[in-house]
Motif scaffolding. Structure first.
Motif, PDB file in Angstrom:
ATOM      1  N   ARG A  88      -8.735  -2.377  22.245  1.00 23.84           N
ATOM      2  CA  ARG A  88      -7.564  -1.927  21.502  1.00 23.84           C
ATOM      3  C   ARG A  88      -7.981  -1.359  20.157  1.00 23.84           C
ATOM      4  O   ARG A  88      -8.899  -1.862  19.516  1.00 23.84           O
ATOM      5  CB  ARG A  88      -6.580  -3.085  21.297  1.00 23.84           C
ATOM      6  N   LEU A  89      -7.270  -0.323  19.718  1.00 21.72           N
ATOM      7  CA  LEU A  89      -7.484   0.234  18.398  1.00 21.72           C
ATOM      8  C   LEU A  89      -6.781  -0.631  17.355  1.00 21.72           C
ATOM      9  O   LEU A  89      -5.889  -1.424  17.675  1.00 21.72           O
ATOM     10  CB  LEU A  89      -6.934   1.660  18.334  1.00 21.72           C
ATOM     11  N   THR A  90      -7.161  -0.470  16.110  1.00 22.07           N
ATOM     12  CA  THR A  90      -6.424  -1.123  15.026  1.00 22.07           C
ATOM     13  C   THR A  90      -5.179  -0.308  14.722  1.00 22.07           C
ATOM     14  O   THR A  90      -5.052   0.859  15.125  1.00 22.07           O
ATOM     15  CB  THR A  90      -7.278  -1.235  13.760  1.00 22.07           C
ATOM     16  N   VAL A  91      -4.270  -0.902  13.974  1.00 20.91           N
ATOM     17  CA  VAL A  91      -3.020  -0.207  13.675  1.00 20.91           C
ATOM     18  C   VAL A  91      -3.270   1.083  12.902  1.00 20.91           C
ATOM     19  O   VAL A  91      -2.601   2.107  13.139  1.00 20.91           O
ATOM     20  CB  VAL A  91      -2.051  -1.138  12.916  1.00 20.91           C
ATOM     21  N   ARG A  92      -4.237   1.081  12.007  1.00 23.85           N
ATOM     22  CA  ARG A  92      -4.496   2.300  11.233  1.00 23.85           C
ATOM     23  C   ARG A  92      -5.150   3.369  12.096  1.00 23.85           C
ATOM     24  O   ARG A  92      -4.878   4.571  11.920  1.00 23.85           O
ATOM     25  CB  ARG A  92      -5.345   1.965  10.007  1.00 23.85           C
ATOM     26  N   GLU A  93      -5.993   2.971  13.017  1.00 21.03           N
ATOM     27  CA  GLU A  93      -6.571   3.936  13.961  1.00 21.03           C
ATOM     28  C   GLU A  93      -5.479   4.511  14.856  1.00 21.03           C
ATOM     29  O   GLU A  93      -5.498   5.706  15.189  1.00 21.03           O
ATOM     30  CB  GLU A  93      -7.656   3.259  14.794  1.00 21.03           C
ATOM     31  N   ARG A  94      -4.549   3.680  15.246  1.00 15.21           N
ATOM     32  CA  ARG A  94      -3.452   4.146  16.096  1.00 15.21           C
ATOM     33  C   ARG A  94      -2.590   5.172  15.376  1.00 15.21           C
ATOM     34  O   ARG A  94      -2.257   6.220  15.945  1.00 15.21           O
ATOM     35  CB  ARG A  94      -2.604   2.951  16.531  1.00 15.21           C
ATOM     36  N   ILE A 144       3.791  -1.451  18.449  1.00 15.22           N
ATOM     37  CA  ILE A 144       4.084  -2.881  18.492  1.00 15.22           C
ATOM     38  C   ILE A 144       2.953  -3.658  19.160  1.00 15.22           C
ATOM     39  O   ILE A 144       2.512  -3.318  20.263  1.00 15.22           O
ATOM     40  CB  ILE A 144       5.413  -3.133  19.222  1.00 15.22           C
ATOM     41  N   GLU A 145       2.510  -4.691  18.477  1.00 14.79           N
ATOM     42  CA  GLU A 145       1.558  -5.646  19.045  1.00 14.79           C
ATOM     43  C   GLU A 145       1.738  -6.968  18.297  1.00 14.79           C
ATOM     44  O   GLU A 145       1.356  -7.091  17.133  1.00 14.79           O
ATOM     45  CB  GLU A 145       0.110  -5.171  18.919  1.00 14.79           C
ATOM     46  N   ASN A 204       0.932  -7.577   7.536  1.00  6.71           N
ATOM     47  CA  ASN A 204       0.522  -7.040   8.841  1.00  6.71           C
ATOM     48  C   ASN A 204       1.527  -6.047   9.407  1.00  6.71           C
ATOM     49  O   ASN A 204       1.601  -5.822  10.615  1.00  6.71           O
ATOM     50  CB  ASN A 204       0.242  -8.163   9.839  1.00  6.71           C
ATOM     51  N   CYS A 205       2.293  -5.447   8.540  1.00  5.67           N
ATOM     52  CA  CYS A 205       3.151  -4.313   8.899  1.00  5.67           C
ATOM     53  C   CYS A 205       2.692  -3.104   8.103  1.00  5.67           C
ATOM     54  O   CYS A 205       2.633  -3.144   6.871  1.00  5.67           O
ATOM     55  CB  CYS A 205       4.621  -4.623   8.599  1.00  5.67           C
ATOM     56  N   VAL A 206       2.330  -2.021   8.798  1.00  8.67           N
ATOM     57  CA  VAL A 206       1.927  -0.772   8.165  1.00  8.67           C
ATOM     58  C   VAL A 206       3.002   0.262   8.481  1.00  8.67           C
ATOM     59  O   VAL A 206       3.363   0.457   9.649  1.00  8.67           O
ATOM     60  CB  VAL A 206       0.558  -0.297   8.676  1.00  8.67           C
ATOM     61  N   VAL A 238       6.867   6.110  11.071  1.00 12.66           N
ATOM     62  CA  VAL A 238       6.083   5.261  11.965  1.00 12.66           C
ATOM     63  C   VAL A 238       5.934   3.893  11.324  1.00 12.66           C
ATOM     64  O   VAL A 238       5.725   3.770  10.110  1.00 12.66           O
ATOM     65  CB  VAL A 238       4.704   5.890  12.276  1.00 12.66           C
ATOM     66  N   VAL A 239       6.076   2.846  12.130  1.00 14.35           N
ATOM     67  CA  VAL A 239       5.889   1.471  11.670  1.00 14.35           C
ATOM     68  C   VAL A 239       5.058   0.746  12.720  1.00 14.35           C
ATOM     69  O   VAL A 239       5.346   0.823  13.910  1.00 14.35           O
ATOM     70  CB  VAL A 239       7.243   0.766  11.432  1.00 14.35           C
ATOM     71  N   GLY A 240       3.986   0.081  12.266  1.00 15.79           N
ATOM     72  CA  GLY A 240       3.063  -0.531  13.204  1.00 15.79           C
ATOM     73  C   GLY A 240       2.693  -1.952  12.832  1.00 15.79           C
ATOM     74  O   GLY A 240       2.606  -2.311  11.657  1.00 15.79           O
ATOM     75  N   ASP A 241       2.458  -2.787  13.862  1.00 16.55           N
ATOM     76  CA  ASP A 241       2.004  -4.162  13.670  1.00 16.55           C
ATOM     77  C   ASP A 241       0.486  -4.195  13.563  1.00 16.55           C
ATOM     78  O   ASP A 241      -0.215  -3.525  14.333  1.00 16.55           O
ATOM     79  CB  ASP A 241       2.421  -5.037  14.860  1.00 16.55           C
ATOM     80  N   ASP A 242      -0.018  -4.989  12.624  1.00 16.77           N
ATOM     81  CA  ASP A 242      -1.465  -5.190  12.480  1.00 16.77           C
ATOM     82  C   ASP A 242      -1.827  -6.529  13.105  1.00 16.77           C
ATOM     83  O   ASP A 242      -1.623  -7.587  12.512  1.00 16.77           O
ATOM     84  CB  ASP A 242      -1.862  -5.160  11.008  1.00 16.77           C
TER      85      ASP A 242
END
Length: 520
Positions: free
Chosen positions: A34-40, A128-129, A75-77, A90-94
């Motif tokens: 899996r990629l990290t949230v910032r990579e995603r 989301i993760e 852990n929210c970017v 865009v909102v992503g879970d770290d």
């Protein structure tokens, strides 16, 4: 005097935030495929277009001198960026910080992302993760109290999660283990995607289910992609995160940025008058023989423009986004390869959601009809198929977008009624292969003519004679003679007529919110 020291401190904190959960947690994320949230986010958005909001929000640790000694980022970017040059939120879970749990985030960040999308009228992509809920079991000990879901006076995150569906396109990407509120946020979308090998979605994960439910299941058995796409909880599953990002971008390309805009017609080099001799014979004369609908859809729409949604759920109905001379349209079609195209309870639920999507974002509807009726039998009754059927009928009748139906083969029973809005004009054509009625003749003749057949010297011959007579009367040409159907067309002219419909529809589309907003 310069403010450079403060800017240097800001840069140091930004570097700490970009380190996420640290090298060990990042390595574990990569080892899990899996990629990290910032990579995603970097792979999802146009290059160098991400503008992060709240980058240095988190929890700091300070030494005796009052200076920052350590930092754990939220852990929210979240932030803004571009997808194919169009602005999005865009909102992503770290997952590298406390496994994406909400007790390691700052609740205002995901709320702000939802509010930003709503108030700036921008599409929203949720990466989301994790659980994303009210916290973990440990939260009770760290806070000294139990969390009442929803809190006092409601919760803005829950409000926007549903409300945004009536305002802006919402995409959810499930790219790891997703549970609780995370699962709700993934399901509360217009289009959701899972990765096949690295993601799973459930209300509660295996440890809880195994402990409380008396079952012993793995993540894959409980909430793997096969389970969730067949149940209709998830729209699409792909092999890699890169494919998930591509699917999200393509889905958004068919929709306006919000309901106050209209879908964008793109340049098209595909001939609107293009025809195919195969369309003349693609429908078998033998009524017992099925055929493949997807190649027909691919041929009628602009080449390469068909984007299917929900393939594994409600499989007797096909739902796609596509283009006609560059104009986005929503395509419904019966699939005679599955239950002969009969509408099951799941198929009806699929129709409701898809028609609501078209209505919300002003997409003209093209329905390639082959429906012998609602599914019958014990299971169909146990699933309340007729209840779901009338819900589908209501969704179609309440829609206001332009509608064009091509009756390809079957149109029978109450489900046959649900092929166009009942109270307004819609464009309708029928192929020569079309047939319709309250009930199919097959199986009904023996019941309707039982006394006459039993009294005949040769019952089989009498049955064959009755069937031949009724088949002649059932010709679609007879129906057209009475103007009970508008036009019987040469199938080879279908694409030209559909492209003409696209132009007519484009003239009358109106932006704005609809009376019947989209629901999850």
């Amino acid at each position: 005097m310069s403010w450079q020291p403060e800017l240097d401190e800001l840069a140091r904190r930004q570097a700490m935030a970009e380190a996420m959960g640290g090298p060990d947690k990042v390595r574990r994320q990569h080892e899990g495929g899996r990629l990290t949230v910032r990579e995603r986010i970097g792979a999802l958005l146009d290059p160098d277009s991400f503008h992060e909001v709240g980058a240095i929000a988190g929890r700091g640790e300070y030494g005796p001198d009052g200076k920052l000694a350590g930092f754990t980022p939220s852990n929210c970017v979240m932030g803004r960026g571009l997808v194919d040059g169009r602005p999005v939120v865009v909102v992503g879970d770290d997952f590298t910080v406390r496994g994406g749990s909400a007790d390691a985030t700052i609740r205002e960040k995901p709320i702000m992302a939802e509010r930003m999308a709503a108030d700036l009228r921008l599409p929203l992509i949720r990466v989301i993760e994790g659980s994303g809920g009210g916290g973990s079991v440990k939260t009770i000990e760290t806070t000294g109290r139990a969390n009442l879901p929803g809190g006092i006076g409601g919760n803005w995150l829950y409000h926007h999660t549903g409300d945004n569906l009536a305002r802006v396109p919402v995409v959810g990407l499930g790219l790891g283990s997703v549970a609780g509120l995370g699962a709700a946020r993934l399901a509360a979308t217009h289009f959701s995607v899972m990765t096949k090998e690295t993601s799973a979605m459930f209300v509660a994960g295996p440890p809880v289910v195994n402990a409380l439910g008396g079952q012993q299941v793995t993540k894959r058995e409980l909430g793997g992609w096969e389970i969730q796409t067949r149940s209709g909880a998830i729209d699409h599953a792909v092999d890699s995160e890169e494919e998930a990002f591509a699917s999200a971008r393509r889905f958004l390309s068919y929709l306006p940025g919000n309901v106050w805009e209209l879908p964008q017609r793109l340049p098209s080099e595909d001939d609107p008058a293009r025809t195919d001799e195969a369309w003349l014979s693609v429908i078998p004369r033998d009524l017992r023989k099925p055929y493949r609908m997807r190649p027909i859809i691919e041929g009628l729409m602009d080449r390469g423009s068909v984007f299917e949604m929900g393939r594994h759920f409600g499989r007797s109905v096909i739902t796609c986004l596509a283009r006609l001379e560059g104009m986005p349209v929503a395509v419904l079609a019966g699939d005679p390869m599955v239950y002969a195209g009969s509408w099951t309870a799941d198929a009806c639920a699929k129709v409701v959601r898809f028609v609501d999507l078209a209505e919300t974002f002003h997409l003209p509807v093209v329905y390639l009809m082959d429906c012998p009726g609602f599914m019958i039998g014990l299971e169909a009754e146990q699933r309340a198929t007729i209840r779901w059927g009338v819900r589908a009928m209501a969704a179609v009748n309440q829609s206001t977008v332009p509608w064009c139906t091509v009756i390809v083969r079957n149109a029978f029973g109450v489900a046959g009624v649900v092929h166009q809005p009942a109270s307004r004009y819609s464009v309708r054509y029928a192929w020569p292969s079309a047939r319709w009625g309250s009930l199919p003749l097959e199986g009904g003749i023996e019941a309707a003519y039982r006394a006459e057949i039993d009294a005949a010297e040769d019952p089989a011959a009498r049955l064959a004679g009755i069937e031949a007579r009724l088949q002649q009367l059932r010709s679609p040409l007879r129906t057209a003679e009475a103007f009970w159907v508008e036009e019987i067309i040469d199938p080879r002219q279908t694409r030209r007529l559909l492209c003409e419909f696209g132009h007519l529809a484009e003239r009358v589309l109106e932006p704005g919110m609809r009376a019947h907003g989209m629901r999850p």
